[in-house]
Design a protein around this motif. Structure first.
Motif, PDB file in Angstrom:
ATOM      1  N   ASP A 167      35.524  37.732  27.022  1.00  0.00           N
ATOM      2  CA  ASP A 167      34.114  37.482  27.358  1.00  0.00           C
ATOM      3  C   ASP A 167      33.990  36.626  28.603  1.00  0.00           C
ATOM      4  OD1 ASP A 167      33.058  38.835  25.343  1.00  0.00           O
ATOM      5  OD2 ASP A 167      32.309  37.108  24.193  1.00  0.00           O
ATOM      6  N   ALA A 168      34.775  35.543  28.621  1.00  0.00           N
ATOM      7  CA  ALA A 168      34.728  34.631  29.763  1.00  0.00           C
ATOM      8  C   ALA A 168      35.159  35.377  31.021  1.00  0.00           C
ATOM      9  CB  ALA A 168      35.637  33.432  29.512  1.00  0.00           C
ATOM     10  N   LEU A 169      36.178  36.205  30.893  1.00  0.00           N
ATOM     11  CA  LEU A 169      36.647  36.984  32.038  1.00  0.00           C
ATOM     12  C   LEU A 169      35.566  37.964  32.494  1.00  0.00           C
ATOM     13  CD1 LEU A 169      38.953  37.830  33.962  1.00  0.00           C
ATOM     14  CD2 LEU A 169      39.818  39.333  32.155  1.00  0.00           C
ATOM     15  N   ALA A 170      34.948  38.631  31.530  1.00  0.00           N
ATOM     16  CA  ALA A 170      33.921  39.629  31.872  1.00  0.00           C
ATOM     17  C   ALA A 170      32.757  38.985  32.616  1.00  0.00           C
ATOM     18  CB  ALA A 170      33.427  40.323  30.606  1.00  0.00           C
ATOM     19  N   SER A 171      32.286  37.831  32.145  1.00  0.00           N
ATOM     20  CA  SER A 171      31.120  37.244  32.806  1.00  0.00           C
ATOM     21  C   SER A 171      31.480  36.776  34.219  1.00  0.00           C
ATOM     22  CB  SER A 171      30.531  36.103  31.978  1.00  0.00           C
ATOM     23  OG  SER A 171      31.446  35.049  31.893  1.00  0.00           O
ATOM     24  N   ARG A 172      32.725  36.339  34.409  1.00  0.00           N
ATOM     25  CA  ARG A 172      33.148  35.913  35.741  1.00  0.00           C
ATOM     26  C   ARG A 172      33.329  37.111  36.678  1.00  0.00           C
ATOM     27  NH1 ARG A 172      34.082  32.110  32.175  1.00  0.00           N
ATOM     28  NH2 ARG A 172      34.537  29.938  32.732  1.00  0.00           N
ATOM     29  N   ILE A 173      33.826  38.218  36.134  1.00  0.00           N
ATOM     30  CA  ILE A 173      33.962  39.429  36.948  1.00  0.00           C
ATOM     31  C   ILE A 173      32.575  39.906  37.381  1.00  0.00           C
ATOM     32  CG2 ILE A 173      34.529  41.901  36.845  1.00  0.00           C
ATOM     33  CD1 ILE A 173      36.973  41.143  35.111  1.00  0.00           C
ATOM     34  N   THR A 174      31.651  39.907  36.442  1.00  0.00           N
ATOM     35  CA  THR A 174      30.304  40.382  36.759  1.00  0.00           C
ATOM     36  C   THR A 174      29.639  39.482  37.796  1.00  0.00           C
ATOM     37  OG1 THR A 174      30.084  41.297  34.558  1.00  0.00           O
ATOM     38  CG2 THR A 174      28.044  40.924  35.765  1.00  0.00           C
ATOM     39  N   ASP A 175      29.706  38.181  37.569  1.00  0.00           N
ATOM     40  CA  ASP A 175      29.031  37.266  38.490  1.00  0.00           C
ATOM     41  C   ASP A 175      29.617  37.336  39.897  1.00  0.00           C
ATOM     42  OD1 ASP A 175      26.991  34.970  38.529  1.00  0.00           O
ATOM     43  OD2 ASP A 175      28.721  34.079  39.539  1.00  0.00           O
ATOM     44  N   SER A 176      30.928  37.516  39.989  1.00  0.00           N
ATOM     45  CA  SER A 176      31.547  37.521  41.318  1.00  0.00           C
ATOM     46  C   SER A 176      31.583  38.916  41.929  1.00  0.00           C
ATOM     47  CB  SER A 176      32.981  36.970  41.237  1.00  0.00           C
ATOM     48  OG  SER A 176      33.788  37.821  40.445  1.00  0.00           O
ATOM     49  N   GLY A 177      31.415  39.945  41.109  1.00  0.00           N
ATOM     50  CA  GLY A 177      31.487  41.315  41.602  1.00  0.00           C
ATOM     51  C   GLY A 177      32.887  41.719  42.034  1.00  0.00           C
ATOM     52  N   ALA A 178      33.899  41.284  41.287  1.00  0.00           N
ATOM     53  CA  ALA A 178      35.289  41.572  41.662  1.00  0.00           C
ATOM     54  C   ALA A 178      35.577  43.076  41.657  1.00  0.00           C
ATOM     55  CB  ALA A 178      36.234  40.857  40.707  1.00  0.00           C
ATOM     56  N   VAL A 179      36.340  43.538  42.663  1.00  0.00           N
ATOM     57  CA  VAL A 179      36.669  44.968  42.751  1.00  0.00           C
ATOM     58  C   VAL A 179      38.041  45.274  42.166  1.00  0.00           C
ATOM     59  CG1 VAL A 179      35.206  45.357  44.769  1.00  0.00           C
ATOM     60  CG2 VAL A 179      37.629  44.764  45.110  1.00  0.00           C
ATOM     61  N   LEU A 180      38.866  44.245  42.031  1.00  0.00           N
ATOM     62  CA  LEU A 180      40.228  44.438  41.545  1.00  0.00           C
ATOM     63  C   LEU A 180      40.556  43.293  40.591  1.00  0.00           C
ATOM     64  CD1 LEU A 180      43.153  45.772  41.990  1.00  0.00           C
ATOM     65  CD2 LEU A 180      43.473  44.030  43.755  1.00  0.00           C
ATOM     66  N   VAL A 181      41.318  43.600  39.534  1.00  0.00           N
ATOM     67  CA  VAL A 181      41.842  42.539  38.668  1.00  0.00           C
ATOM     68  C   VAL A 181      43.360  42.590  38.767  1.00  0.00           C
ATOM     69  CG1 VAL A 181      41.994  41.587  36.339  1.00  0.00           C
ATOM     70  CG2 VAL A 181      39.917  42.786  37.047  1.00  0.00           C
ATOM     71  N   ILE A 182      43.968  41.452  39.055  1.00  0.00           N
ATOM     72  CA  ILE A 182      45.425  41.377  39.025  1.00  0.00           C
ATOM     73  C   ILE A 182      45.814  40.605  37.771  1.00  0.00           C
ATOM     74  CG2 ILE A 182      47.522  40.704  40.286  1.00  0.00           C
ATOM     75  CD1 ILE A 182      45.926  40.787  42.865  1.00  0.00           C
ATOM     76  N   THR A 183      46.684  41.197  36.965  1.00  0.00           N
ATOM     77  CA  THR A 183      47.024  40.585  35.685  1.00  0.00           C
ATOM     78  C   THR A 183      48.490  40.865  35.363  1.00  0.00           C
ATOM     79  OG1 THR A 183      46.293  40.367  33.382  1.00  0.00           O
ATOM     80  CG2 THR A 183      46.287  42.581  34.297  1.00  0.00           C
ATOM     81  N   ALA A 184      48.890  40.571  34.142  1.00  0.00           N
ATOM     82  CA  ALA A 184      50.248  40.873  33.682  1.00  0.00           C
ATOM     83  C   ALA A 184      50.132  41.416  32.269  1.00  0.00           C
ATOM     84  CB  ALA A 184      51.102  39.612  33.694  1.00  0.00           C
ATOM     85  N   VAL A 200      41.887  42.032  29.452  1.00  0.00           N
ATOM     86  CA  VAL A 200      41.424  42.637  30.705  1.00  0.00           C
ATOM     87  C   VAL A 200      40.766  43.983  30.400  1.00  0.00           C
ATOM     88  CG1 VAL A 200      42.143  43.573  32.940  1.00  0.00           C
ATOM     89  CG2 VAL A 200      43.179  41.456  32.081  1.00  0.00           C
ATOM     90  N   ASP A 201      41.403  44.776  29.540  1.00  0.00           N
ATOM     91  CA  ASP A 201      40.840  46.088  29.190  1.00  0.00           C
ATOM     92  C   ASP A 201      39.439  45.936  28.607  1.00  0.00           C
ATOM     93  OD1 ASP A 201      43.114  47.406  30.047  1.00  0.00           O
ATOM     94  OD2 ASP A 201      44.076  47.343  28.078  1.00  0.00           O
ATOM     95  N   GLU A 202      39.319  44.961  27.703  1.00  0.00           N
ATOM     96  CA  GLU A 202      38.016  44.728  27.073  1.00  0.00           C
ATOM     97  C   GLU A 202      36.982  44.287  28.098  1.00  0.00           C
ATOM     98  OE1 GLU A 202      39.070  42.560  23.327  1.00  0.00           O
ATOM     99  OE2 GLU A 202      36.887  42.161  23.403  1.00  0.00           O
ATOM    100  N   ALA A 203      37.393  43.347  28.958  1.00  0.00           N
ATOM    101  CA  ALA A 203      36.458  42.788  29.945  1.00  0.00           C
ATOM    102  C   ALA A 203      36.036  43.851  30.956  1.00  0.00           C
ATOM    103  CB  ALA A 203      37.099  41.596  30.659  1.00  0.00           C
TER     104      ALA A 203
END
Ligand code: 6R9
Length: 646
Positions: A167-184, A200-203
């Motif tokens: 959830d926290a990741l999703a709201s930050r992605i939405t607010d920033s408008g990120a085009v790419l997620v780098i994860t592991a 990440v999949d959920e977000a």
């Protein structure tokens, strides 16, 4: 006199040997005071600029500052390439240690190659200058590489702490408008692989802006895969060229966004830019810790998901060509001596950590550090919350062997770099006080009307001049930026949100937040954020959350909840359910230490929850003033609910 008041009076002189060879001497304060902008310009000269600035500071439209106006530089070039070009390619940038004990040694030359490859990969994926890239990673070298690759191409990174929920990741992605997620796929925590990719999949499933997810293989856990969207780092990055020409960007080009908790439920996207930020993190890292690039081994124990990691694992140390330690795991895995083992193994000379960690070590006992050779240490640092004198002294004796100065650094996500701290070769130390504004920084303690206070009178901390690494705005919300930080005392005075006092020597003591922000193990969590999470649970009608002092974590989260009419109070079971709910919703660091189910909450006549009274209860104190309460019997009702011992 309590032990702590006795300690508060004690002074620790500057070690002579250190003073004789210190990077900065006592004259630095006067130099900065006489010509503040000239002082910062000199600090900026320690970096390599593609084009020099025309003006050090443009403060014509406060609180919107521009530093090093007209200057151009590339942040990644300053952190890696220039050191390689100067013949230091073989120097170790990071001694990385995984929690299971696997290790990697990364030289500046290798780091340069990896950053170039990752930059080329980002370009191939269509990431452009100014695009936002979310990074949700364990503490592995690729996290640093990803950050620097963004900086290199002028993309704005937005690192989300790996312990945060989807959830926290999703709201930050939405607010920033990120085009790419780098994860592991995951990372190692407490002796076991801990997955990241599912969050990440959920977000990403709930957001619109993300085109690709780039995944580093770390734990080899099974992962779900979305064809066309998900890509393995080793497939995309490894085949790229190690050549990439770094373009110079404007000094004010955005470098990163870091979300931090404020007084409302939605976190604020703190925006940092390039030239001023790098200037102050590099200079402060060099001056506060007396960093000698050729000989020191530097270790900041934070996670790169916090500002301390950004400024003092990545940007400051790399700009200064430091050799750093990066450790993936927790202090007790596989045993409680793990950190000391690392200090001994790598001959760490400077350790920067948080009071909550020191207090945990205190609890475990001094015989653990005593088993290791810690004689390489020469400077210690502290950050995240006030360090209580007892913990200060324990740190000094049992880790620093009585010989290392402790640099207690007060600063914030918003300030980007150190703002109030002693200098190890200059300041005689007072345990518990952060003491002196950094050279070139103007800090005051004021009352509610903005009048300056001294003589141990408690007031509010303000910063009265702009500084190079200051936040430039809240991402997408200039009004909130002005309202939150620059309205209480006018547009030219920064309101930090911390209580403070200045003693007779002019030393500053920080006294914790004055707003509804808690500090748990050095992490900022808003009471409102936890409250909204609780009321989102189907059984909860109303919630009030306070930070109660906690001997280990600084503050612990204590929640008072009123259940909905139809909800059944199943006692312990429900409480556990609610705690888990918050941990899942926000992240394990936000899990309440205690939840009390009550019938009513104390409120003022204007309807505000009186957190002060709840804090009294949570800390088992006599109740404070209840005269503004609508109905003071509420407090008795609450107290009646408590176990007899409290
Ligand atoms: C760097 C960092 C900022 C808040 C800040 C204050 C508290 C941090 C402190 C300290 C007393 C210190 N704080 N360092 N209080 N002495 N040395 O921690 O940033 O996560 O944004 O927290 O932490 O209350 O306002 P951040």
């Amino acid at each position: 006199m309590s032990e702590s008041t006795e300690l508060e009076g004690r002074r620790f002189p500057v070690p002579e040997e250190l003073a004789a060879q210190a990077n900065v001497g006592p004259d630095v304060y006067e130099r900065a005071a006489q010509d503040r902008l000239g002082f910062w310009a000199e600090a900026a000269d320690r970096l390599t600029w593609a084009q020099r600035w025309d003006e050090v500071l443009d403060w014509s439209n406060p609180p919107f500052a521009k530093w090093f106006v007209g200057g151009k530089l590339n942040v990644a070039y300053n952190c890696v390439d220039r050191h390689v070009e100067a013949g230091h390619g073989e120097q170790v940038a990071y001694h990385w240690e995984g929690e299971p004990g696997d290790t990697r040694t990364i030289t500046y030359a290798q780091l340069k190659d990896e950053v170039c490859k990752a930059a080329n990969a980002l370009v191939e994926l269509g990431v452009q200058t100014g695009d936002r890239v979310a990074i949700y990673m364990p503490m592995i070298p690729e996290a640093v590489v990803a950050m620097l690759a963004c900086a290199r191409i002028g993309a704005v990174h937005m690192v989300v702490f790996g312990g945060f929920s989807s959830d926290a990741l999703a709201s930050r992605i939405t607010d920033s408008g990120a085009v790419l997620v780098i994860t592991a796929d995951g990372g190692y925590r407490r002796g076991a692989p801990s997955a990241l990719k599912p969050a990440v999949d959920e977000a990403v499933g709930r957001t619109q802006s993300v085109r690709n997810v780039l995944v580093v293989r770390r734990t080899e856990q099974d992962v779900e895969w979305t064809e066309g969207r998900d890509l393995w780092w080793h497939d995309v990055v490894d085949r790229q060229s190690t050549e990439h020409t770094a373009e110079a960007f404007d000094a004010e080009h955005p470098l990163y966004i870091m979300y931090t908790s404020g007084t409302t439920a939605s976190p604020k996207g703190i925006l940092h830019t390039s030239g001023g930020y790098l200037t102050q993190v590099a200079y402060s890292h060099w001056a506060s810790f007396d960093l000698k690039a050729d000989t020191d081994v530097f270790w900041t124990s934070a996670d790169i998901g916090w500002v301390t990691g950004h400024s003092y694992i990545v940007y400051g140390p790399l700009a200064n060509r430091a050799t750093s330690i990066m450790y993936e795991g927790t202090p007790e895995t596989p045993h409680r001596g793990r950190w000391f083992e690392l200090i001994e193994k790598y001959k760490v000379t400077i350790l920067y950590t948080a009071p909550t960690v020191i207090r945990t070590f205190m609890k475990w006992g001094e015989d653990i550090p005593a088993k290791f050779d810690l004689s390489s240490l020469r400077v210690l640092g502290s950050v995240g919350e006030p360090i209580n004198p007892e913990a200060w002294l324990w740190y000094h004796e049992h880790i620093g062997g009585g010989r290392c100065p402790i640099v207690d650094t007060w600063w914030q996500t918003e300030t980007g770099a150190h703002m109030i701290n002693p200098l190890p070769g200059v300041t005689s130390l007072k345990p518990g006080s952060a003491q002196t504004p950094f050279p070139g920084i103007s800090a005051k303690v004021v009352d509610d009307e903005g009048n300056e206070l001294g003589d141990d009178t408690t007031g509010l901390l303000v910063l009265t001049e702009p500084w190079p690494s200051m936040l430039r705005t809240i991402w997408g919300d200039d009004d909130r930026y002005v309202d939150t930080y620059w309205s209480r005392f006018g547009k030219e005075v920064y309101f930090a949100g911390d209580g403070a006092k200045k003693d007779a020597d002019g030393d500053i003591w920080l006294l914790g937040r004055v707003d509804d922000v808690m500090n748990v193990s050095g992490h900022r969590i808003s009471t409102t954020e936890v409250e909204s999470s609780l009321v989102a649970h189907p059984t909860v009608a109303e919630a009030a959350v306070v930070g109660a002092s906690d001997p280990t974590t600084g503050q612990g989260i204590v929640a008072f909840v009123i259940l909905r009419g139809n909800a059944e109070d199943s006692g312990d079971e429900l409480v556990q359910q609610l705690r888990t709910h918050v941990a899942k919703d926000i992240g394990p660091i936000a899990k309440p230490r205690q939840i009390m189910v009550v019938q009513e909450l104390p409120k003022t006549r204007s309807g505000k929850i009186m957190r002060r009274l709840l804090r009294d209860i949570a800390e088992n104190r006599e109740l404070g003033d209840v005269t503004t309460l609508t109905d003071s019997s509420v407090m008795n009702l609450i107290k009646d609910k408590l176990p007899a011992s409290s």
